[in-house]
Structures are given as C-alpha cells and as structure tokens.
Design a protein around this motif. Sequence first.
Motif, PDB file in Angstrom:
ATOM      1  N   GLU A 132       0.715  -1.313   0.122  1.00 36.12           N
ATOM      2  CA  GLU A 132       0.075  -0.067   0.118  1.00 36.12           C
ATOM      3  C   GLU A 132       0.718   1.108  -0.009  1.00 36.12           C
ATOM      4  OE1 GLU A 132      -2.852   0.836   3.258  1.00 36.12           O
ATOM      5  OE2 GLU A 132      -4.251  -0.329   1.831  1.00 36.12           O
ATOM      6  N   THR A 133       2.104   1.097   0.679  1.00 38.20           N
ATOM      7  CA  THR A 133       2.974   2.099   0.666  1.00 38.20           C
ATOM      8  C   THR A 133       3.887   1.937  -0.199  1.00 38.20           C
ATOM      9  OG1 THR A 133       2.322   2.639   2.938  1.00 38.20           O
ATOM     10  CG2 THR A 133       4.219   3.891   2.322  1.00 38.20           C
ATOM     11  N   TRP A 134       4.373   2.966  -1.351  1.00 38.56           N
ATOM     12  CA  TRP A 134       5.463   2.570  -2.265  1.00 38.56           C
ATOM     13  C   TRP A 134       6.898   2.162  -1.766  1.00 38.56           C
ATOM     14  CZ3 TRP A 134       9.673   5.439  -2.772  1.00 38.56           C
ATOM     15  CH2 TRP A 134       9.619   6.841  -2.240  1.00 38.56           C
ATOM     16  N   HIS A 135       7.288   2.968  -0.582  1.00 38.55           N
ATOM     17  CA  HIS A 135       8.537   3.005  -0.167  1.00 38.55           C
ATOM     18  C   HIS A 135       8.996   1.410   0.373  1.00 38.55           C
ATOM     19  CE1 HIS A 135       7.074   3.853   4.041  1.00 38.55           C
ATOM     20  NE2 HIS A 135       6.463   4.837   3.339  1.00 38.55           N
ATOM     21  N   ASN A 136       7.806   0.810   1.185  1.00 40.44           N
ATOM     22  CA  ASN A 136       8.101  -0.412   1.592  1.00 40.44           C
ATOM     23  C   ASN A 136       8.619  -1.418   0.545  1.00 40.44           C
ATOM     24  OD1 ASN A 136       7.040   0.109   3.942  1.00 40.44           O
ATOM     25  ND2 ASN A 136       5.113  -0.718   3.481  1.00 40.44           N
ATOM     26  N   ALA A 137       8.407  -1.384  -0.606  1.00 43.26           N
ATOM     27  CA  ALA A 137       8.955  -2.042  -1.727  1.00 43.26           C
ATOM     28  C   ALA A 137      10.397  -1.909  -2.080  1.00 43.26           C
ATOM     29  CB  ALA A 137       8.084  -2.200  -2.851  1.00 43.26           C
ATOM     30  N   VAL A 138      10.528  -0.542  -1.980  1.00 42.64           N
ATOM     31  CA  VAL A 138      11.732  -0.044  -2.255  1.00 42.64           C
ATOM     32  C   VAL A 138      12.878  -0.245  -1.480  1.00 42.64           C
ATOM     33  CG1 VAL A 138      13.031   2.306  -2.781  1.00 42.64           C
ATOM     34  CG2 VAL A 138      10.838   1.954  -3.734  1.00 42.64           C
ATOM     35  N   ILE A 139      12.768  -0.206  -0.348  1.00 40.97           N
ATOM     36  CA  ILE A 139      13.384  -0.632   1.000  1.00 40.97           C
ATOM     37  C   ILE A 139      13.765  -2.251   1.063  1.00 40.97           C
ATOM     38  CG2 ILE A 139      13.543  -0.752   3.547  1.00 40.97           C
ATOM     39  CD1 ILE A 139      12.008   1.843   3.669  1.00 40.97           C
ATOM     40  N   LEU A 140      12.738  -2.821   0.870  1.00 37.89           N
ATOM     41  CA  LEU A 140      13.086  -4.373   0.485  1.00 37.89           C
ATOM     42  C   LEU A 140      13.984  -4.824  -0.435  1.00 37.89           C
ATOM     43  CD1 LEU A 140      12.319  -7.376   1.480  1.00 37.89           C
ATOM     44  CD2 LEU A 140      10.363  -7.144  -0.395  1.00 37.89           C
ATOM     45  N   LEU A 142      16.295  -2.487  -1.771  1.00 34.97           N
ATOM     46  CA  LEU A 142      17.317  -2.117  -1.307  1.00 34.97           C
ATOM     47  C   LEU A 142      18.216  -3.011  -0.482  1.00 34.97           C
ATOM     48  CD1 LEU A 142      17.028   1.825  -0.425  1.00 34.97           C
ATOM     49  CD2 LEU A 142      18.722   0.722  -1.992  1.00 34.97           C
ATOM     50  N   LEU A 143      17.511  -3.712   0.445  1.00 39.70           N
ATOM     51  CA  LEU A 143      18.169  -4.545   1.423  1.00 39.70           C
ATOM     52  C   LEU A 143      18.396  -6.015   0.727  1.00 39.70           C
ATOM     53  CD1 LEU A 143      15.780  -3.977   4.527  1.00 39.70           C
ATOM     54  CD2 LEU A 143      18.226  -3.255   4.222  1.00 39.70           C
ATOM     55  N   ARG A 144      17.914  -6.133  -0.459  1.00 39.70           N
ATOM     56  CA  ARG A 144      18.465  -7.589  -0.932  1.00 39.70           C
ATOM     57  C   ARG A 144      19.915  -7.188  -1.917  1.00 39.70           C
ATOM     58  NH1 ARG A 144      12.747  -9.467  -3.691  1.00 39.70           N
ATOM     59  NH2 ARG A 144      11.754 -10.259  -1.815  1.00 39.70           N
ATOM     60  N   LEU A 145      20.294  -5.908  -2.010  1.00 31.08           N
ATOM     61  CA  LEU A 145      21.524  -5.602  -2.715  1.00 31.08           C
ATOM     62  C   LEU A 145      22.603  -6.390  -2.034  1.00 31.08           C
ATOM     63  CD1 LEU A 145      20.806  -1.912  -3.704  1.00 31.08           C
ATOM     64  CD2 LEU A 145      20.778  -4.258  -5.106  1.00 31.08           C
ATOM     65  N   PRO A 152      19.385   2.158   9.692  1.00 31.91           N
ATOM     66  CA  PRO A 152      18.421   3.071   9.263  1.00 31.91           C
ATOM     67  C   PRO A 152      19.110   4.324   8.437  1.00 31.91           C
ATOM     68  CG  PRO A 152      17.998   2.413  11.414  1.00 31.91           C
ATOM     69  CD  PRO A 152      19.335   1.681  10.911  1.00 31.91           C
ATOM     70  N   HIS A 153      20.408   4.894   8.925  1.00 32.26           N
ATOM     71  CA  HIS A 153      21.009   5.705   8.277  1.00 32.26           C
ATOM     72  C   HIS A 153      21.524   5.514   6.934  1.00 32.26           C
ATOM     73  CE1 HIS A 153      24.525   3.872   9.806  1.00 32.26           C
ATOM     74  NE2 HIS A 153      25.249   4.523   9.200  1.00 32.26           N
TER      75      HIS A 153
END
Length: 156
Positions: A132-140, A142-145, A152-153
């Motif tokens: 529902e919130t676009w940034h959740n998928a982006v953060i996920l 990023l963490l897969r890289l 957090p920083h």
Amino acid sequence: MLTKLEFKNLTSNIQVTHYLDVKEYLNAVYKHIKKDLSKYSYHLFTEHLGMEQSSLSHLIITGKRNISNSAAESMVKHLGLVKLNRRYFLKLVEMSRAKSEDERDNALSQLIKLKAESAKSKLGKDALNFFETWHNAVILELLRLPFSRSEPHWIC
C-alpha cells in the motif's frame, strides 16, 4: 454460438481481482474463450459483452478506445460480475481513464483495498498492506542488494 449462460460460465474462470489493468483482464477472458472455441472472434466477444459496435472489444484491448461508463455497466452485467468483483472491474475502468497521476494513485489505492477484501488469507491481506505504501517495496529491494546494510542511516 455461446448462450449468455455459457458465456458467463466461461468468464467466471477468470478472476478480475487478479488484474490491475482492465485491458489485460478482458484480453484474458477473450483468450480463455478462444482457447475452447477456435472460431470465436472479437466481433462475437463484443456482442457477448453487450455492446453494439463490432470492433469495440478489440479497440479496447489494444488501448485504442477507453471504456465509457455505460459500456462498463453493460460489461459487468454480461460478464456476470457482482458485488466486490463488479466494484473492482468498475474501479479498473476508472483507473484506465485517469488523466492525472493523483487520479491513478487514488484508483490504485481503492483497488488495493478491494483486493484486500477479496483476499482469503491473513498472509494475502498482509502482503497487500505491505504494498500500500510504495517505499516498503523500495526498502525491501535495497536490502536485497549484496552490499546493503540494515542500518537506518544507510537506508535513508
């Protein structure tokens, strides 16, 4: 030639809530029927959807025509879509006609809520809430890289 009942029975195998694009849904319905009836045509499909212009379904599926409100109402009736599936289809049509990003985002948000209503499992509802919130998928992602850090920083 398919009867109205046979048409509704064939189309009931394709779940509208599995689609985020009305053209893709209608194309899936057409292909499903065409698979069983090789002589099935866009002309017949248009008739079965309750519309008069013989090439309209093809024009809609190929993105050359939008679906009017009256055509959408005719389609839900002829496809046998009721309750949540009807509302979902009409929201897909609304999203396809959106002229601004805000209109599209609003329609998508409402589609996600309708899809959550139709989700049978807690996991399905949680997954929808996650997106529902676009940034959740982006953060996920990023963490897969391989070089990511769960600090957090670093994420910000």
